[in-house]
Write a protein that holds these residues in place. Structure first.
Motif, PDB file in Angstrom:
ATOM      1  N   SER A  74      -0.984  -4.550 -33.627  1.00  0.00           N
ATOM      2  CA  SER A  74      -1.700  -5.300 -34.824  1.00  0.00           C
ATOM      3  C   SER A  74      -2.202  -6.615 -34.150  1.00  0.00           C
ATOM      4  O   SER A  74      -1.605  -7.537 -34.113  1.00  0.00           O
ATOM      5  CB  SER A  74      -1.497  -5.356 -36.001  1.00  0.00           C
ATOM      6  OG  SER A  74      -1.753  -6.523 -36.942  1.00  0.00           O
ATOM      7  N   TRP A 188      -1.263   3.788 -37.242  1.00  0.00           N
ATOM      8  CA  TRP A 188      -2.275   2.936 -36.217  1.00  0.00           C
ATOM      9  C   TRP A 188      -2.716   3.864 -35.079  1.00  0.00           C
ATOM     10  O   TRP A 188      -3.358   3.236 -34.000  1.00  0.00           O
ATOM     11  CB  TRP A 188      -1.459   1.818 -35.736  1.00  0.00           C
ATOM     12  CG  TRP A 188      -1.332   0.752 -37.061  1.00  0.00           C
ATOM     13  CD1 TRP A 188      -1.766   0.777 -38.105  1.00  0.00           C
ATOM     14  CD2 TRP A 188      -0.580  -0.388 -36.939  1.00  0.00           C
ATOM     15  NE1 TRP A 188      -1.590  -0.167 -39.167  1.00  0.00           N
ATOM     16  CE2 TRP A 188      -0.678  -1.104 -38.372  1.00  0.00           C
ATOM     17  CE3 TRP A 188       0.513  -0.866 -36.066  1.00  0.00           C
ATOM     18  CZ2 TRP A 188       0.220  -2.096 -38.710  1.00  0.00           C
ATOM     19  CZ3 TRP A 188       1.123  -1.947 -36.342  1.00  0.00           C
ATOM     20  CH2 TRP A 188       1.009  -2.762 -37.550  1.00  0.00           C
ATOM     21  N   TRP A 194      -7.373   3.786 -37.559  1.00  0.00           N
ATOM     22  CA  TRP A 194      -8.027   2.520 -36.754  1.00  0.00           C
ATOM     23  C   TRP A 194      -8.965   3.501 -35.987  1.00  0.00           C
ATOM     24  O   TRP A 194      -8.821   4.511 -35.341  1.00  0.00           O
ATOM     25  CB  TRP A 194      -6.692   2.347 -35.802  1.00  0.00           C
ATOM     26  CG  TRP A 194      -6.101   1.015 -36.691  1.00  0.00           C
ATOM     27  CD1 TRP A 194      -5.922   0.585 -37.829  1.00  0.00           C
ATOM     28  CD2 TRP A 194      -4.892   0.243 -35.731  1.00  0.00           C
ATOM     29  NE1 TRP A 194      -5.289  -0.450 -37.815  1.00  0.00           N
ATOM     30  CE2 TRP A 194      -4.508  -0.722 -36.661  1.00  0.00           C
ATOM     31  CE3 TRP A 194      -4.434   0.195 -34.457  1.00  0.00           C
ATOM     32  CZ2 TRP A 194      -3.686  -1.763 -36.352  1.00  0.00           C
ATOM     33  CZ3 TRP A 194      -3.324  -0.529 -34.388  1.00  0.00           C
ATOM     34  CH2 TRP A 194      -3.223  -1.421 -35.106  1.00  0.00           C
ATOM     35  N   THR A 196     -12.177   2.233 -33.295  1.00  0.00           N
ATOM     36  CA  THR A 196     -13.086   1.182 -32.693  1.00  0.00           C
ATOM     37  C   THR A 196     -14.830   1.351 -33.277  1.00  0.00           C
ATOM     38  O   THR A 196     -15.461   0.421 -32.782  1.00  0.00           O
ATOM     39  CB  THR A 196     -13.114   1.035 -31.255  1.00  0.00           C
ATOM     40  OG1 THR A 196     -13.555   2.240 -30.728  1.00  0.00           O
ATOM     41  CG2 THR A 196     -11.479   0.626 -30.663  1.00  0.00           C
ATOM     42  N   GLN A 204      -7.801  -5.103 -34.563  1.00  0.00           N
ATOM     43  CA  GLN A 204      -7.190  -4.533 -35.792  1.00  0.00           C
ATOM     44  C   GLN A 204      -6.311  -5.296 -36.375  1.00  0.00           C
ATOM     45  O   GLN A 204      -5.632  -6.340 -35.813  1.00  0.00           O
ATOM     46  CB  GLN A 204      -6.325  -3.168 -35.092  1.00  0.00           C
ATOM     47  CG  GLN A 204      -7.311  -2.218 -34.209  1.00  0.00           C
ATOM     48  CD  GLN A 204      -8.358  -1.512 -35.113  1.00  0.00           C
ATOM     49  OE1 GLN A 204      -8.524  -1.604 -36.178  1.00  0.00           O
ATOM     50  NE2 GLN A 204      -9.522  -0.600 -34.392  1.00  0.00           N
ATOM     51  N   SER A 209      -9.435   0.487 -40.191  1.00  0.00           N
ATOM     52  CA  SER A 209     -10.455  -0.335 -39.678  1.00  0.00           C
ATOM     53  C   SER A 209     -11.813  -0.453 -40.450  1.00  0.00           C
ATOM     54  O   SER A 209     -12.821  -1.150 -40.010  1.00  0.00           O
ATOM     55  CB  SER A 209     -11.037   0.555 -38.386  1.00  0.00           C
ATOM     56  OG  SER A 209      -9.910   0.516 -37.490  1.00  0.00           O
TER      57      SER A 209
END
Length: 466
Positions: A74, A188, A194, A196, A204, A209
């Motif tokens: 994280s 994660w 999560w 991008t 993150q 996200s």
């Protein structure tokens, strides 16, 4: 006790990520507790409160690095979690290397039966194991993720114990030890949590996200994935006594509802009375609360369990320092006197063995419990709980007064004042069952004891008040 709707309205103003500071969780208070109504769950809670002692284990790919579990992934937690790690300014190279740890995780000295034997010798009554931490790596043969110990890119996948959860749960059940599945509601690694492609890019934090309210289809993918994995654990891995959920920030109050209650209700059709510990969330599916790395100052009027590490951290740490048996015994006494359970965390080594120093501490605890366990197991809190160095527990009509010694050089007096104001017919030495002389005082009883014949103070001694 709070009504569920009132509790949700009250908690709605809170940021659930605030309940975790540097990886350590706060715990729900009594005002947010909703007592179960299912008779089988209530019966299981009585069982839970009888057990008193659990072995907890955090074990995963992170054990290879000897760092805190998951948290260094994280970016929002980088400042405290990436200590002593060679990482670039963005941390992207580190995150890639971390997620590739599955390709080198090969604990070929893993011995589930040996772990269970040690747990039994230590006096453990139930077992909490990390099936999946926040990093998403699965320690069971899930069909919903390739990021697992049984996948072909993990060298351990050919080992006869590759499905770690299956073999551990079976080994511990054979020793009569209950099973609790630790499961992180956050993941994660999975791209439905999560990813991008959203506004934050590669940066993150603990949550998804994206805002689940703005991307409901993406969130629904994650909900389905999570529910499927929980159902797997609840229906394909034998009897489960407790499902223990971490990542309390994933909750309805944060618009991150994974509909956990629906899944638990389905599993309870196969696992009647199974407890659910949706920690830090409160409500109908947090059947007991979980103080972490601490003991409440006062007794709680709800079921609870302190999660405390035997070493300095939950994950394996090279050259860790471990609490000695005396410290663990007195910690357990303090917790049980306040009505709670102790879950003591032991982190296995990356090769699959338990650290020898940890084993010595566990066996020392077990040796004391073999003599004095009846003053611990199956007891309930008893006023005045803990006073003047004396802790109290009660079982049926017997009150146990427990005097702990924090150091081997402590003086062991021939007279002990027991600050108990209830009626007593006789007082016995628990270890020998011999009746002791005593005098009634204004606020308790003065016990007269034989000369203590050892140069080293005991971990604790127990008196039975009948």
């Amino acid at each position: 006790m709070a009504k569920l709707e009132d509790m949700e309205e009250k908690q709605g103003i809170e940021d659930k990520e605030d309940v975790v500071e540097e990886g350590v969780h706060n715990y729900s208070t009594e005002e947010y507790y909703v007592a179960p109504t299912d008779p089988k769950v209530l019966q299981k809670l009585e069982w839970f409160q009888d057990q008193k002692l659990a072995l907890m284990m955090h074990w995963g790919v992170y054990s290879q690095l000897g760092i805190v579990e998951s948290w260094a992934l994280s970016d929002a937690d980088a400042e405290w979690s990436r200590n002593c790690i060679d990482w670039e300014v963005t941390g992207e190279e580190f995150k890639k290397q971390y997620f590739d740890l599955n390709k080198t995780f090969n604990p070929i000295r893993f011995q589930p039966e040996k772990w269970a034997e040690i747990a039994q010798e230590a006096g453990m009554k139930y077992f909490i194991f990390t099936t999946k931490h926040h990093d998403g790596f699965c320690m069971w043969d899930t069909k919903y993720s390739d990021y697992k110990i049984t996948n072909e890119d993990c060298p351990f996948h050919t080992h006869r114990y590759a499905d770690v959860c299956a073999h551990l749960f079976e080994a511990f059940r054979k020793k009569g030890i209950g099973i609790a599945t630790y499961f992180s509601k956050a993941d994660w690694h999975i791209d439905s949590y999560w990813n991008t492609k959203f506004e934050k890019g590669s940066y993150q934090n603990r949550g998804p996200s994206y805002n689940p309210s703005e991307y409901p289809e993406e969130w629904e993918r994650f909900v389905q994935f999570t529910g499927n994995q929980i159902m797997e654990l609840g229906t394909k891995y034998g009897k489960i006594d407790i499902m223990w959920f971490d990542a309390g920030w994933v909750c309805k109050q944060n618009n991150q509802d994974i509909r956990l209650g629906e899944v638990i209700d389905k599993i309870r059709k196969f696992q009647p009375g199974m407890l659910c510990a949706d920690r830090t969330v409160g409500g109908a599916y947090e059947n007991y609360v979980t103080p972490e790395q601490c003991v409440p100052d006062k007794p709680l009027n709800i079921p609870w369990e302190s999660n405390i590490t035997l070493g300095n951290s939950f994950a394996y740490s090279y050259e860790d320092d471990y609490k000695d048996p005396r410290e663990i015994v007195n910690l357990l006494i303090d917790i049980v006197a306040k009505g709670g359970n102790l879950a003591i965390n032991v982190a296995p080594q990356p090769d699959g063995r338990l650290p020898q120093k940890a084993i010595c501490s566990l066996k020392g605890l077990g040796k004391w419990l073999k003599i004095y366990g009846d003053a611990i197991y199956g007891t309930r809190a008893c006023k005045p709980y803990k006073k003047d160095g004396i802790a109290f527990t009660k079982k049926d009509d017997v009150v146990y007064a427990i005097q702990g010694f924090s150091d081997e050089t402590d003086s062991v007096a021939k007279e002990v004042f027991i600050p108990y104001e209830g009626n007593v017919k006789e007082i016995r030495c628990f270890k020998t069952n011999k009746a002791l002389e005593y005098n009634k005082k204004e606020n308790g009883y003065m016990i007269h004891l034989p000369e203590y014949e050892s140069d080293e103070a005991p971990y604790a001694r127990v008196f039975s008040l009948i």
